[in-house]
Design a protein around this motif. Structure first.
Motif: not given
Ligand SMILES: *Cc1c(COP(=O)(O)O)cnc(C)c1O
Length: 570
Positions: A320-344
């Motif tokens: 949140a205070n270093e959004p450059e870290l989002l460049v490492r998004v590939d460390n998050i498993p696909d299924a969790e990204v999808w689940d978070a989106h389904c939650g939203a």
């Protein structure tokens, strides 16, 4: 409560904006300009920058939007109480309006960051006993009233704001004008930094424009000639009087009428547009001026849904205070990204059901479109060929819209009415929702909860656009005309998709509507829907790229660092 004086210990960057959107409870914004200002201040607080912000109190807010039987927009004032969020500061100042002294006071709101950074925001207010009723109303209505009302507001903002900072003891390093509304502050500075006449060769030379330029930074947001505030000199003379000699004012702000943008351009050492393309368009509008580009951003913490936030906290702590870290998004498993989106998405659909009674299907590809209903944004473009749209959908599309039209914008209101007419016409064949009263809270639920974020403005009128950046932050890919920030963020099929031809023209707008709409249908049918329904892994790849290749960069932390190094420290 009176511990505000420590703010004056440090020299600060004074950020002036006609509208600021900090939270939904403080309705002193109308759209992207104000939300950008709010996000700017929040990132400045996170980065512990020394800033003070100045804006108008807008006691009656912008407006609350609802719809009548005919689908026509109905406006009501927003009722809110400044004293619930802010404290009234003791200092007052005066400006002269129509020959009268008008008193101005200010309310202090503190933007506090978890980093310990804190930015004072001053909301200017003329509703003071002793002012005439009409003067007490000057700070009531954001973008309300006629041209004279606007002029009075801009006198209060620019001249009143600069004077109040001084009365309160603020020491200012630079003045940053967020759009031309605040340009009159340069006139106050001209008077303040006037050289003694005996030091100079002639009277003209006593006006130290160089010193004022050194102090001022100007960000322009408007890519069309007609969008810049202008006032006839008779009106200036009658309402504002001769703040600096008219001969000088004519040189700085235009010979025939006073152009607020020209005034700011002439008295700022650093000027920028809000995306690379917009910088070029602005140069063409105002030849002879050096105009840089600093692309807008959005405040990461404000615009990330709680669902994505939980993921980022787990896998990219400190994001949140270093959004450059989002460049490492590939460390998050696909299924969790999808689940978070389904939650939203589920959260949004529940909100929609409560607000409108419409039930949407969470398994259906859902396209979102929400922004001010200005004509150039072409909100109803997807309905150009209704039969084609129905055929493409085949029950596999849903559309969610929102957005307010300015109270005097008949065209914008007709646009909304047109979209709303398809809700019944299409019925269950293609479910459409038009959510009322678009604001920061609606945006925060709507944008993360759709699958694709649509944007199809008439080029080059979208100076930057920021809602698409909010989408990217939540892994929602953009499907957009190549204008504003998307020219910089777009990699076809990787971060999202373009609509229409590449952006070659700069100064004149060429209408590509026919091409745009055909491309929209074609890509929706042949690229976007097949990917969503037949290749979920491929879809999640695009979602992650939106985060890792767009959101890590298009945020107000990155933007503020650019303002500091390129503009403030120069
Ligand atoms: C972000 C935002 C905007 C700006 O949207 P654009 O797509 O840039 O026009 C307007 N209104 C609200 C309430 C927002 O949150």
């Amino acid at each position: 409560m009176s511990d505000w004086r420590h703010y004056t210990d440090q020299h600060r960057y004074a950020y002036f904006s006609m509208e600021i959107g900090l939270t939904n409870e403080i309705p002193t914004y109308s759209g992207g300009l104000g939300v950008l200002a709010g996000d700017t201040i929040k990132s400045a607080a996170d980065l512990r920058l020394p800033m003070v912000a100045v804006t108008l109190l807008s006691r009656k807010g912008y407006f609350q939007q609802s719809f009548n039987q005919e689908g026509w927009q109905v406006e009501e004032p927003v009722v809110w109480k400044p004293e619930e969020f802010m404290e009234l500061l003791p200092g007052k100042t005066l400006v002269t309006i129509e020959g009268r002294d008008v008193k101005i006071q200010s309310w202090l709101y503190r933007v506090k960051s978890p980093t310990g950074g804190e930015i004072p925001v001053l909301f200017l207010d003329t509703d003071i006993p002793g002012n005439l009723p009409e003067d007490r109303a000057i700070t009531d209505q954001l973008y309300g009233g006629d041209q004279v009302y606007r002029l009075k507001q801009e006198i209060v903002l620019g001249i009143g704001g600069a004077r109040l900072l001084q009365v309160l003891g603020f020491q200012v390093r630079k003045y940053h004008m967020n759009e031309g509304h605040a340009s009159f502050l340069t006139l106050e500075l001209l008077n303040h930094h006037r050289r003694p006449v005996e030091d100079t060769w002639d009277e003209r030379d006593s006006w130290n424009t160089r010193r004022v330029q050194e102090l001022c930074v100007f960000t322009t947001h408007t890519p069309v000639e007609a969008g810049h505030d202008r006032f006839p000199y008779e009106m200036i003379e009658r309402v504002m009087g001769e703040v600096v000699p008219f001969s000088l004012l004519h040189e700085l702000a235009g010979a025939k009428e006073l152009n607020m943008t020209l005034l700011a351009l002439n008295l700022s050492h650093f000027v920028n547009g809000v995306a690379k393309k917009h910088g070029e368009v602005s140069k063409a509008l105002f030849p002879g001026f050096e105009i840089h580009a600093i692309t807008n951003g959005v405040h990461p913490f404000t615009w990330t849904s709680p669902y994505m936030m939980a993921l980022f906290d787990d896998y990219l702590p400190g994001w949140a205070n270093e959004p450059e870290l989002l460049v490492r998004v590939d460390n998050i498993p696909d299924a969790e990204v999808w689940d978070a989106h389904c939650g939203a998405k589920a959260y949004l659909f529940q909100y929609i059901e409560e607000a409108t009674g419409v039930h949407l299907d969470p398994d259906v590809l859902t396209i979102g479109f929400a922004r001010r209903a200005a004509a150039y944004k072409r909100a109803n473009m997807i309905f150009t060929d209704p039969e084609r749209l129905l055929a493409i959908s085949g029950g596999k599309l849903q559309l969610v819209f929102a957005g307010k039209a300015h109270p005097r914008d008949e065209l914008g209101k007709r646009l909304i009415q047109d979209i709303r007419s398809y809700v019944d016409k299409f019925g269950d064949r293609l479910r459409i929702v038009y959510l009322p009263n678009y604001n920061m809270d609606v945006a925060a639920s709507l944008i993360p909860g759709v699958d694709v974020w649509l944007n199809n403005p008439l080029r080059p009128l979208e100076a930057s656009g920021t809602s698409g950046m909010k989408a990217a932050l939540n892994g929602v890919p953009n499907f957009s005309v190549l204008d504003g920030w998307w020219i910089e963020g777009h990699i076809e099929g990787v971060t999202g998709w373009s609509i229409g031809p590449p952006p070659t023209e700069t100064s004149t707008e060429v209408n590509h509507s026919d091409e745009d709409v055909l491309d929209l249908y074609r890509k929706l049918e042949n690229v976007i829907m097949p990917l969503f329904y037949n290749d979920r892994a491929g879809w999640i790849r695009v979602m992650k790229n939106a985060i890792g290749k767009n959101a890590y960069y298009f945020n107000t932390h990155v933007m503020m660092r650019r303002y500091v190094t390129d503009a403030y420290l120069r």
